[in-house]
Write a protein that holds these residues in place. Structure first.
Motif, PDB file in Angstrom:
ATOM      1  N   UNK A 148      62.629  11.693  14.395  1.00  0.00           N
ATOM      2  CA  UNK A 148      63.734  11.245  14.765  1.00  0.00           C
ATOM      3  C   UNK A 148      64.604  10.316  13.749  1.00  0.00           C
ATOM      4  N   UNK A 149      64.049   9.704  12.895  1.00  0.00           N
ATOM      5  CA  UNK A 149      64.873   9.088  11.584  1.00  0.00           C
ATOM      6  C   UNK A 149      65.502  10.168  10.826  1.00  0.00           C
ATOM      7  N   UNK A 150      64.760  10.994  10.378  1.00  0.00           N
ATOM      8  CA  UNK A 150      65.425  12.146   9.583  1.00  0.00           C
ATOM      9  C   UNK A 150      66.659  12.793  10.301  1.00  0.00           C
ATOM     10  N   UNK A 151      66.397  13.046  11.589  1.00  0.00           N
ATOM     11  CA  UNK A 151      67.609  13.677  12.257  1.00  0.00           C
ATOM     12  C   UNK A 151      68.751  12.566  12.396  1.00  0.00           C
ATOM     13  N   UNK A 152      68.502  11.516  12.560  1.00  0.00           N
ATOM     14  CA  UNK A 152      69.342  10.594  12.653  1.00  0.00           C
ATOM     15  C   UNK A 152      70.140  10.294  11.492  1.00  0.00           C
ATOM     16  N   UNK A 153      69.644  10.205  10.176  1.00  0.00           N
ATOM     17  CA  UNK A 153      70.233  10.101   9.028  1.00  0.00           C
ATOM     18  C   UNK A 153      71.064  11.449   8.501  1.00  0.00           C
ATOM     19  N   UNK A 154      70.531  12.415   9.003  1.00  0.00           N
ATOM     20  CA  UNK A 154      71.095  13.897   8.638  1.00  0.00           C
ATOM     21  C   UNK A 154      72.523  14.126   9.409  1.00  0.00           C
ATOM     22  N   UNK A 155      72.566  13.390  10.323  1.00  0.00           N
ATOM     23  CA  UNK A 155      73.660  13.510  11.293  1.00  0.00           C
ATOM     24  C   UNK A 155      74.794  12.565  11.353  1.00  0.00           C
ATOM     25  N   UNK A 156      74.331  11.587  10.275  1.00  0.00           N
ATOM     26  CA  UNK A 156      75.280  10.587   9.915  1.00  0.00           C
ATOM     27  C   UNK A 156      75.632   9.408  10.984  1.00  0.00           C
ATOM     28  N   UNK A 157      74.559   9.251  11.630  1.00  0.00           N
ATOM     29  CA  UNK A 157      74.512   8.279  12.650  1.00  0.00           C
ATOM     30  C   UNK A 157      74.351   6.837  12.016  1.00  0.00           C
ATOM     31  N   UNK A 158      74.398   5.793  12.617  1.00  0.00           N
ATOM     32  CA  UNK A 158      74.682   4.564  11.923  1.00  0.00           C
ATOM     33  C   UNK A 158      73.539   3.502  12.468  1.00  0.00           C
ATOM     34  N   UNK A 159      72.523   3.124  11.515  1.00  0.00           N
ATOM     35  CA  UNK A 159      71.697   2.130  12.025  1.00  0.00           C
ATOM     36  C   UNK A 159      72.291   0.842  11.941  1.00  0.00           C
ATOM     37  N   UNK A 160      71.796  -0.198  13.012  1.00  0.00           N
ATOM     38  CA  UNK A 160      72.394  -1.328  13.314  1.00  0.00           C
ATOM     39  C   UNK A 160      71.122  -2.279  12.999  1.00  0.00           C
ATOM     40  N   UNK A 177      79.554  12.897  18.979  1.00  0.00           N
ATOM     41  CA  UNK A 177      79.519  11.490  18.788  1.00  0.00           C
ATOM     42  C   UNK A 177      78.690  10.921  17.633  1.00  0.00           C
ATOM     43  N   UNK A 178      79.109  10.015  16.971  1.00  0.00           N
ATOM     44  CA  UNK A 178      78.293   9.114  15.983  1.00  0.00           C
ATOM     45  C   UNK A 178      77.890   7.901  16.675  1.00  0.00           C
TER      46      UNK A 178
END
Length: 84
Positions: free
Chosen positions: A70-82, A56-57
């Protein structure tokens, strides 16, 4: 990394059984919406989706991207900030 971590950590705290009436692969672009009541719920949802073969994204509060690891992992995996 996050979904793999969730898949490893969730069974340490309890048993997760995932059943699905759909025995086919979910097509790309499928939206799965889940709300959560506790901090553990996102890990359980990620682990359940991974057991179904889904990577999932995630859309999550933008403030999480400011948490160092956590922020680096989220960015690296292409997750979307709201941004609320």
């Amino acid at each position: 990394m996050l979904t793999r971590a969730a898949s490893v950590l969730v069974p340490l705290f309890g048993r997760l059984t995932v059943t699905s009436e759909l025995r086919m692969r979910l097509p790309a672009g499928t939206i799965f919406a889940a709300n959560h009541d506790s901090l553990a719920d996102p890990a359980v949802v990620l682990s359940a989706l991974r057991s179904l073969g889904v990577e999932p994204v995630v859309m999550a509060a933008a403030g999480l991207w400011r948490v160092p690891v956590l922020g680096r992992a989220l960015a690296r995996e292409g997750h979307i900030p709201v941004h609320r």
